[in-house]
Design an enzyme around this catalytic site. Structure first.
Site, PDB file in Angstrom:
ATOM      1  CG  ASP A 205      -1.444   0.058  -8.687  1.00 35.91           C
ATOM      2  OD1 ASP A 205      -2.422   0.070  -7.908  1.00 35.91           O
ATOM      3  OD2 ASP A 205      -1.020   1.068  -9.249  1.00 35.91           O
ATOM      4  CG  HIS A 206      -3.676  -1.469  -3.064  1.00 34.41           C
ATOM      5  ND1 HIS A 206      -2.850  -0.375  -2.973  1.00 34.41           N
ATOM      6  CD2 HIS A 206      -4.869  -1.069  -2.579  1.00 34.41           C
ATOM      7  CE1 HIS A 206      -3.537   0.639  -2.453  1.00 34.41           C
ATOM      8  NE2 HIS A 206      -4.764   0.248  -2.200  1.00 34.41           N
ATOM      9  CG  HIS A 268      -2.948   3.685  -6.395  1.00 37.21           C
ATOM     10  ND1 HIS A 268      -2.387   2.433  -6.513  1.00 37.21           N
ATOM     11  CD2 HIS A 268      -2.632   4.100  -5.141  1.00 37.21           C
ATOM     12  CE1 HIS A 268      -1.777   2.114  -5.374  1.00 37.21           C
ATOM     13  NE2 HIS A 268      -1.905   3.113  -4.527  1.00 37.21           N
TER      14      HIS A 268
END
Ligand code: BG6
Length: 514
Positions: A205-206, A268
């Protein structure tokens, strides 16, 4: 346990360092499955190049690209060079660093669904390992559309490219979205575990790679002045906003399937929520941190299908103006149905039923084509119990704002006396800005995450139970939305439909003005 004493200061203990010392990663080869795609070109290879500039890549190191498009090694490197020149945060390109890096890159064409392609990949990988001398440690990065994750994992397992080995090690990185609902996430987890152990899996999950997202933990657990205030005793409510100016950017077909809840909230926004609400972990270490995040997700009260009308607001952008330029509506985007009911905006009211947060609402909102790009967590404190300075003067409560992007930083809103004879108050701001204090450009999320994977540190990756706990919260909302289709239009460049304001107004609150 006390730390060493500061010379000359009686009894002044220096606490033990809270950060881990820098470590160097073992030699390894990174296989990018989906090497001709957007993610590899815009994010992964520029991130590797930036790590090379910093001297942070392991030595030796190799990259093998794998996808359907036929390239020679040289043609593949030439394409990557263009992408790095365009997308790296460091410009101009350092040709000497690039040339050294490019020597470690090779390419193998193949079809993800064909077993024989993986035999071909094995040969390319072995040739690369022989040439670079990496010794057999491997990272298999699934940078493909999610629909082919299962077939790739099955083929990697069948061809023994992915096995439960630890020496040399093999790790597998799986991009988001991990599943499109609870059942598909569970089924993907079963496929993953059929091929390897959970400790070999790095679900990306960046947002967790963003410096300012990690700074939520630093603010909370490396300072003693904030943490005691972050509970139901002092906090009135929390607002988490992720606003984007961008639309669907040519990804209309994907977005039609995903919609805002799957695209932004399940991953996010849930990360931002868990980091804000979690208890202190016993150590800054993968399982300890992830255990605490999972506990938050389990404490969130699911919004049941029949509650979606009360606790959620959906919106879809219509044409409007952003930054002075006209932009089309969602239904005019390529790949989008003219009568689409997909949501591009959502506002949610969530309850975290834990000892710390019982009764404190967490309001989340995110949307595309909003007035400006802004990601922040705003913790609104309770008003003072007794107004001393006259009506309306001290009724504006304090707010602690964690600004994730842009203008990364932390701000505190509080009341101060306006100079003069009268006791007149006004809200002012304490403002810490990352850029001004540290003066350097933070690394990109993918740089941090790729390096952590090479180091075998899964703290900033999502664990199996975490991803499932998050989907458990999304499923009933998605079900409710199917049962009660209603998407309110909003003008591009605004702040979402009016109903989002009503969601808070019902509780006597308002969204922070962006
Ligand atoms: C991606 C979503 O995961 O995150 C995109 O698929 C979104 O739709 C992007 O635009 C936002 O990321 P960032 O880093 O720009 O906030």
């Amino acid at each position: 346990m006390n730390g060493p004493l500061i010379p000359g200061i009686p009894g002044g203990p220096i606490p033990a360092p809270t950060t881990r010392p820098p470590r160097s990663a073992e030699p390894c080869t990174l296989v990018i499955l989906g090497a001709s795609g957007d993610l590899a070109h815009r994010k992964l290879v520029p991130a590797l190049y930036n790590l090379a500039v910093d001297g942070a890549l392991p030595s030796p190191f190799g990259v093998v690209g794998f996808s359907r498009t036929p390239y020679t090694d040289d043609a593949f490197r030439a394409e990557l060079l263009e992408s790095v020149s365009e997308h790296s945060r460091r410009r101009p390109l350092d040709r000497a660093v690039w040339d050294r890096f490019a020597k470690s890159v090779s390419y193998c064409a193949g079809d993800f669904s064909k077993r024989e392609s993986y035999e071909q990949l094995r040969r390319c990988l072995e040739a690369s390992e022989k040439a670079t001398g990496t010794g057999g440690n491997r990272i298999l990065y699934l940078a493909t559309p999610p629909s082919v994750f299962p077939v790739i994992l099955e083929n990697l397992a069948a061809s023994k490219l992915l096995t439960k080995t630890s020496a040399p090690w093999t790790r597998v990185v799986v991009e988001k979205p991990f599943g499109h609902d609870l059942a598909s996430a569970q089924s993907l987890n079963r496929v993953v575990h059929g091929a390897c152990d959970e400790r070999q899996v790095y679900r990306i999950d960046h947002y967790l790679g963003k410096e300012t997202v990690q700074n939520i933990l630093a603010l909370r657990f490396a300072n003693s002045i904030f943490e005691p205030l972050l509970s139901r005793h002092f906090v009135d409510h929390v607002q988490i906003t992720v606003a984007e100016e961008l639309g669907v950017e040519g990804r209309g077909a994907y977005y039609e399937e995903a919609g805002v809840l799957r695209d932004m909230v399940q991953n996010h926004m849930m990360q931002l929520l868990t980091l804000t609400a979690m208890e202190p972990p016993v150590a800054f270490e993968a399982d300890a941190v992830r255990d605490e995040k999972v506990k938050v997700l389990r404490a969130v009260c699911p919004i049941e299908p029949d509650e979606v009308g009360r606790s959620t607001v959906r919106g879809q952008y219509r044409e409007g103006t952003i930054g002075g330029k006209p932009v089309p509506g969602y239904r005019e985007e390529e790949g989008v149905a003219r009568d689409s009911m997909t949501s591009t905006f959502v506002a949610l009211s969530l309850r975290v039923e834990s000892w710390r947060w019982a009764g404190v609402p967490f309001y989340l909102r995110t949307g595309k084509r909003l007035g400006r790009r802004l990601t922040e967590i705003a913790i609104h404190f309770r008003a003072v119990p007794h107004p001393l300075f006259g009506r309306g003067q001290d009724e504006r409560p304090n707010v602690l704002i964690l600004r994730i992007q842009p203008d990364e930083g932390i701000a505190i809103r509080f009341a101060a006396k306006v100079p003069g004879e009268a006791m007149q108050l006004r809200e002012v701001t304490f403002d810490f800005r990352y850029g001004a204090s540290f003066g350097e450009q933070p690394p990109e999320a993918y740089e941090r995450l790729l390096l952590d994977c090479m180091l075998g540190d899964a703290t900033l990756f999502t664990r199996e139970d975490e991803v499932e706990a998050s989907w458990k919260l999304m499923d009933p909302i998605l079900q409710g939305w199917r049962d009660h289709p209603h998407v309110a239009p909003y003008e591009a460049g605004g702040w979402g439909p009016d109903e989002a304001d009503e969601l808070l107004a019902r509780d006597g609150r308002v969204w922070r003005k962006p």
